[in-house]
Design an enzyme around this catalytic site. Sequence first.
Site, PDB file in Angstrom:
ATOM      1  N   GLY A  45      13.898 -25.511  23.979  1.00 21.91           N
ATOM      2  CA  GLY A  45      14.436 -24.761  22.850  1.00 21.91           C
ATOM      3  C   GLY A  45      14.179 -23.282  23.051  1.00 21.91           C
ATOM      4  O   GLY A  45      13.234 -22.909  23.754  1.00 21.91           O
ATOM      5  N   GLN A  50      12.990 -14.641  20.798  1.00 26.20           N
ATOM      6  CA  GLN A  50      12.256 -14.641  22.069  1.00 26.20           C
ATOM      7  C   GLN A  50      12.933 -13.801  23.150  1.00 26.20           C
ATOM      8  O   GLN A  50      12.293 -13.423  24.120  1.00 26.20           O
ATOM      9  CB  GLN A  50      12.094 -16.087  22.575  1.00 26.20           C
ATOM     10  CG  GLN A  50      11.204 -16.929  21.692  1.00 26.20           C
ATOM     11  CD  GLN A  50      11.177 -18.361  22.178  1.00 26.20           C
ATOM     12  OE1 GLN A  50      12.022 -19.159  21.825  1.00 26.20           O
ATOM     13  NE2 GLN A  50      10.204 -18.692  23.011  1.00 26.20           N
ATOM     14  N   CYS A 106       5.443 -23.292  24.600  1.00 21.91           N
ATOM     15  CA  CYS A 106       6.435 -22.291  24.210  1.00 21.91           C
ATOM     16  C   CYS A 106       6.677 -21.362  25.393  1.00 21.91           C
ATOM     17  O   CYS A 106       5.722 -20.965  26.060  1.00 21.91           O
ATOM     18  CB  CYS A 106       5.910 -21.509  23.009  1.00 21.91           C
ATOM     19  SG  CYS A 106       7.024 -20.205  22.458  1.00 21.91           S
ATOM     20  N   LEU A 107       7.928 -21.039  25.635  1.00 19.09           N
ATOM     21  CA  LEU A 107       8.246 -20.149  26.757  1.00 19.09           C
ATOM     22  C   LEU A 107       7.634 -18.760  26.564  1.00 19.09           C
ATOM     23  O   LEU A 107       7.423 -18.047  27.532  1.00 19.09           O
ATOM     24  CB  LEU A 107       9.762 -20.042  26.941  1.00 19.09           C
ATOM     25  CG  LEU A 107      10.488 -21.313  27.406  1.00 19.09           C
ATOM     26  CD1 LEU A 107      11.986 -21.082  27.487  1.00 19.09           C
ATOM     27  CD2 LEU A 107       9.960 -21.793  28.744  1.00 19.09           C
ATOM     28  N   HIS A 148       9.755 -25.766  15.360  1.00 15.28           N
ATOM     29  CA  HIS A 148       9.147 -24.741  16.222  1.00 15.28           C
ATOM     30  C   HIS A 148      10.091 -23.545  16.381  1.00 15.28           C
ATOM     31  O   HIS A 148       9.682 -22.390  16.220  1.00 15.28           O
ATOM     32  CB  HIS A 148       8.826 -25.390  17.580  1.00 15.28           C
ATOM     33  CG  HIS A 148       8.280 -24.454  18.613  1.00 15.28           C
ATOM     34  ND1 HIS A 148       7.017 -24.583  19.142  1.00 15.28           N
ATOM     35  CD2 HIS A 148       8.828 -23.376  19.234  1.00 15.28           C
ATOM     36  CE1 HIS A 148       6.819 -23.617  20.027  1.00 15.28           C
ATOM     37  NE2 HIS A 148       7.902 -22.877  20.113  1.00 15.28           N
ATOM     38  N   GLU A 149      11.363 -23.831  16.662  1.00 15.55           N
ATOM     39  CA  GLU A 149      12.326 -22.748  16.893  1.00 15.55           C
ATOM     40  C   GLU A 149      12.658 -21.994  15.607  1.00 15.55           C
ATOM     41  O   GLU A 149      12.816 -20.780  15.626  1.00 15.55           O
ATOM     42  CB  GLU A 149      13.613 -23.288  17.536  1.00 15.55           C
ATOM     43  CG  GLU A 149      13.440 -23.962  18.883  1.00 15.55           C
ATOM     44  CD  GLU A 149      12.628 -23.171  19.888  1.00 15.55           C
ATOM     45  OE1 GLU A 149      12.645 -21.930  19.844  1.00 15.55           O
ATOM     46  OE2 GLU A 149      11.941 -23.799  20.705  1.00 15.55           O
ATOM     47  N   HIS A 152      10.160 -19.379  14.927  1.00 11.34           N
ATOM     48  CA  HIS A 152      10.362 -18.145  15.704  1.00 11.34           C
ATOM     49  C   HIS A 152      11.227 -17.153  14.925  1.00 11.34           C
ATOM     50  O   HIS A 152      10.972 -15.956  14.944  1.00 11.34           O
ATOM     51  CB  HIS A 152      11.066 -18.446  17.035  1.00 11.34           C
ATOM     52  CG  HIS A 152      10.142 -18.850  18.149  1.00 11.34           C
ATOM     53  ND1 HIS A 152       9.114 -18.046  18.596  1.00 11.34           N
ATOM     54  CD2 HIS A 152      10.112 -19.957  18.934  1.00 11.34           C
ATOM     55  CE1 HIS A 152       8.485 -18.655  19.607  1.00 11.34           C
ATOM     56  NE2 HIS A 152       9.064 -19.821  19.823  1.00 11.34           N
TER      57      HIS A 152
HETATM   58 NI    NI Z   1       8.613 -21.253  21.274  1.00 14.85          NI
END
Ligand code: NI
Length: 180
Positions: A45, A50, A106-107, A148-149, A152
């Site tokens: 995701g 991000q 998480c990226l 989670h997304e 963000h």
């Molecule tokens: Ni993330």
Amino acid sequence: MILPILNYPDKRLRTKANYVNTIDETIQILIKDMFETMYAKGGIGLAATQVDQHLQVVVIDAPDSQDEYKLLLKNRQKEPQKQRPLCFINPKIKKRYGQEKHTEGCLSVPNFQAEVQRYNHIKVEALNEKGEIFTLQATGLLAICIQHELDHLKGILFVDYLSKLKQKRLLEKTKKMTKN
Ligand code: NI
């Protein structure tokens, strides 16, 4: 185009994303680039936040099981198979229930995973990349990933749910890694 990803503790990750008023070519290019970036980095995701675009746009392609996800976390560098690409514009969670603990990554927080408590059933409403409204009932890993997304987009990271001590340790580790 693969876009650069902001890394924790970058303050820009704390920006609240703006509502998307028109789904024009710029948004469609952003979505395409976000998918490309997510697949290239082995993520499941990615939120526009991000990639330093502060619009309510999220892309997801999550495997069904936690086991598949663990395998994916191990092989971050390998490009995962495209299974079920989903795009959410101006997403809103309409219903949520049940609690579940999952290991998340998480990226924007490389080389770090932790258990987070989330709802295990959600109903989300959003626009797709064509501007059509849709609702989706999600459970398990997909539900976790959506939450989670969506966090963000509000400037919230999964590490915010950890104890103050764990957050402090992570911050110290991140500082050390940035120095090296
Ligand atoms: Ni993330």
